[in-house]
Design a protein around this motif. Sequence first.
Motif, PDB file in Angstrom:
ATOM      1  N   ALA A  35     145.918 127.680  52.172  1.00  0.00           N
ATOM      2  CA  ALA A  35     144.859 127.356  51.058  1.00  0.00           C
ATOM      3  C   ALA A  35     145.000 128.768  50.172  1.00  0.00           C
ATOM      4  CB  ALA A  35     143.757 127.191  52.244  1.00  0.00           C
ATOM      5  N   ILE A  36     144.654 128.871  49.691  1.00  0.00           N
ATOM      6  CA  ILE A  36     145.182 129.680  48.767  1.00  0.00           C
ATOM      7  C   ILE A  36     143.638 130.335  47.569  1.00  0.00           C
ATOM      8  CG2 ILE A  36     146.194 131.136  46.634  1.00  0.00           C
ATOM      9  CD1 ILE A  36     148.789 129.031  47.290  1.00  0.00           C
ATOM     10  N   PHE A  37     142.717 131.096  48.197  1.00  0.00           N
ATOM     11  CA  PHE A  37     141.591 132.353  47.887  1.00  0.00           C
ATOM     12  C   PHE A  37     141.868 132.957  46.552  1.00  0.00           C
ATOM     13  CE2 PHE A  37     141.297 130.133  51.800  1.00  0.00           C
ATOM     14  CZ  PHE A  37     140.433 128.883  51.781  1.00  0.00           C
ATOM     15  N   HIS A  38     140.836 132.756  45.708  1.00  0.00           N
ATOM     16  CA  HIS A  38     140.757 133.825  44.087  1.00  0.00           C
ATOM     17  C   HIS A  38     139.325 133.917  44.029  1.00  0.00           C
ATOM     18  CE1 HIS A  38     140.676 135.369  39.591  1.00  0.00           C
ATOM     19  NE2 HIS A  38     141.168 135.733  40.211  1.00  0.00           N
ATOM     20  N   PHE A  39     139.147 135.896  44.769  1.00  0.00           N
ATOM     21  CA  PHE A  39     137.921 135.839  44.425  1.00  0.00           C
ATOM     22  C   PHE A  39     137.974 136.676  43.304  1.00  0.00           C
ATOM     23  CE2 PHE A  39     136.093 136.507  49.386  1.00  0.00           C
ATOM     24  CZ  PHE A  39     137.148 135.044  49.166  1.00  0.00           C
ATOM     25  N   GLN A  40     137.070 136.680  42.580  1.00  0.00           N
ATOM     26  CA  GLN A  40     137.002 137.042  41.010  1.00  0.00           C
ATOM     27  C   GLN A  40     136.579 137.756  41.280  1.00  0.00           C
ATOM     28  OE1 GLN A  40     134.940 134.563  38.502  1.00  0.00           O
ATOM     29  NE2 GLN A  40     135.079 135.941  36.718  1.00  0.00           N
ATOM     30  N   GLN A  41     136.054 138.672  41.656  1.00  0.00           N
ATOM     31  CA  GLN A  41     135.197 139.483  42.185  1.00  0.00           C
ATOM     32  C   GLN A  41     136.273 140.678  42.657  1.00  0.00           C
ATOM     33  OE1 GLN A  41     131.627 140.438  44.336  1.00  0.00           O
ATOM     34  NE2 GLN A  41     131.427 142.604  43.578  1.00  0.00           N
ATOM     35  N   GLY A  42     136.637 141.758  42.122  1.00  0.00           N
ATOM     36  CA  GLY A  42     138.142 142.660  42.393  1.00  0.00           C
ATOM     37  C   GLY A  42     138.860 141.864  42.050  1.00  0.00           C
ATOM     38  N   ASP A  43     139.076 140.648  41.553  1.00  0.00           N
ATOM     39  CA  ASP A  43     140.607 140.353  41.461  1.00  0.00           C
ATOM     40  C   ASP A  43     141.201 140.012  42.305  1.00  0.00           C
ATOM     41  OD1 ASP A  43     142.698 138.065  39.719  1.00  0.00           O
ATOM     42  OD2 ASP A  43     143.399 140.145  39.132  1.00  0.00           O
ATOM     43  N   LYS A  44     140.508 139.525  43.652  1.00  0.00           N
ATOM     44  CA  LYS A  44     141.162 139.583  45.088  1.00  0.00           C
ATOM     45  C   LYS A  44     142.005 138.448  45.620  1.00  0.00           C
ATOM     46  CE  LYS A  44     139.971 143.975  46.298  1.00  0.00           C
ATOM     47  NZ  LYS A  44     141.199 145.003  46.856  1.00  0.00           N
ATOM     48  N   TRP A  45     143.135 138.159  46.338  1.00  0.00           N
ATOM     49  CA  TRP A  45     144.068 136.914  47.011  1.00  0.00           C
ATOM     50  C   TRP A  45     143.777 137.266  47.571  1.00  0.00           C
ATOM     51  CZ3 TRP A  45     144.669 132.653  42.696  1.00  0.00           C
ATOM     52  CH2 TRP A  45     144.441 133.238  41.625  1.00  0.00           C
ATOM     53  N   TYR A  46     144.096 136.026  48.173  1.00  0.00           N
ATOM     54  CA  TYR A  46     143.862 135.602  49.918  1.00  0.00           C
ATOM     55  C   TYR A  46     144.566 134.195  50.149  1.00  0.00           C
ATOM     56  CZ  TYR A  46     140.498 139.719  50.328  1.00  0.00           C
ATOM     57  OH  TYR A  46     140.256 140.481  49.806  1.00  0.00           O
ATOM     58  N   ALA A  47     145.468 134.095  51.792  1.00  0.00           N
ATOM     59  CA  ALA A  47     145.928 132.659  51.368  1.00  0.00           C
ATOM     60  C   ALA A  47     146.144 132.554  53.010  1.00  0.00           C
ATOM     61  CB  ALA A  47     147.336 132.510  50.959  1.00  0.00           C
ATOM     62  N   CYS A  48     145.732 131.026  54.096  1.00  0.00           N
ATOM     63  CA  CYS A  48     145.833 130.591  55.365  1.00  0.00           C
ATOM     64  C   CYS A  48     146.244 129.582  55.158  1.00  0.00           C
ATOM     65  CB  CYS A  48     144.386 131.135  55.740  1.00  0.00           C
ATOM     66  SG  CYS A  48     142.882 130.144  55.271  1.00  0.00           S
ATOM     67  N   GLU A  49     146.003 129.130  56.907  1.00  0.00           N
ATOM     68  CA  GLU A  49     147.011 127.922  56.524  1.00  0.00           C
ATOM     69  C   GLU A  49     145.514 126.824  56.145  1.00  0.00           C
ATOM     70  OE1 GLU A  49     146.997 126.695  61.314  1.00  0.00           O
ATOM     71  OE2 GLU A  49     146.541 128.284  61.295  1.00  0.00           O
ATOM     72  N   ASN A  50     145.788 125.941  55.942  1.00  0.00           N
ATOM     73  CA  ASN A  50     144.801 124.961  55.286  1.00  0.00           C
ATOM     74  C   ASN A  50     144.123 123.904  56.941  1.00  0.00           C
ATOM     75  OD1 ASN A  50     143.325 123.514  53.340  1.00  0.00           O
ATOM     76  ND2 ASN A  50     144.290 121.707  53.224  1.00  0.00           N
ATOM     77  N   VAL A 103     149.504 137.414  49.095  1.00  0.00           N
ATOM     78  CA  VAL A 103     149.489 136.728  48.205  1.00  0.00           C
ATOM     79  C   VAL A 103     149.891 137.587  47.019  1.00  0.00           C
ATOM     80  CG1 VAL A 103     148.279 135.638  46.966  1.00  0.00           C
ATOM     81  CG2 VAL A 103     148.108 135.370  48.982  1.00  0.00           C
ATOM     82  N   LYS A 104     150.565 138.069  45.823  1.00  0.00           N
ATOM     83  CA  LYS A 104     150.603 138.560  44.492  1.00  0.00           C
ATOM     84  C   LYS A 104     150.160 137.862  43.435  1.00  0.00           C
ATOM     85  CE  LYS A 104     155.779 138.976  44.785  1.00  0.00           C
ATOM     86  NZ  LYS A 104     156.751 139.972  45.173  1.00  0.00           N
ATOM     87  N   VAL A 105     150.487 138.376  42.963  1.00  0.00           N
ATOM     88  CA  VAL A 105     149.858 137.897  40.998  1.00  0.00           C
ATOM     89  C   VAL A 105     150.892 138.873  40.542  1.00  0.00           C
ATOM     90  CG1 VAL A 105     148.691 137.543  39.146  1.00  0.00           C
ATOM     91  CG2 VAL A 105     147.677 136.618  41.570  1.00  0.00           C
ATOM     92  N   GLU A 106     152.023 138.385  40.088  1.00  0.00           N
ATOM     93  CA  GLU A 106     152.675 138.792  38.752  1.00  0.00           C
ATOM     94  C   GLU A 106     153.301 137.781  37.422  1.00  0.00           C
ATOM     95  OE1 GLU A 106     156.771 139.806  40.852  1.00  0.00           O
ATOM     96  OE2 GLU A 106     155.407 141.061  42.209  1.00  0.00           O
TER      97      GLU A 106
END
Length: 122
Positions: A35-50, A103-106
């Motif tokens: 499961a990959i999550f994007h928190f728009q405030q602060g442009d934060k990304w997280y991931a965990c097992e689903n 997680v990273k975004v490039e």
Amino acid sequence: METAFEEKIWIEIAPVSEFSQDGGTCAKVGNEQIAIFHFQQGDKWYACENRCPHTGDMVLSRGLTGDSKGEPKVACPLHKRSFSLKTGECISGDSYSVRTYPVKVEGGTVYLAVDSSSVAKE
């Protein structure tokens, strides 16, 4: 089970545009659902097992996201147990936990760091 010596590799998942804003998206990596999550405030990304560790249901990507005292979290949509998206620990008082992933975004693309054995060719 993960060991301290397991090699981590970054794998490309999808363009940022494929992910929900302030919600979760599920990606299959090898035999695992993440499961990959994007928190728009602060442009934060997280991931965990689903997988919800309480019953094994693959539902956390559809969980309720938010924070608890500044700690980003996801709550299982079925059982309401909340998990830290930083540590994976249950923050609702239970001894359950979930595995988390860096997680990273490039260049507009989302990448996950996973164990090299997770993406071994079948």
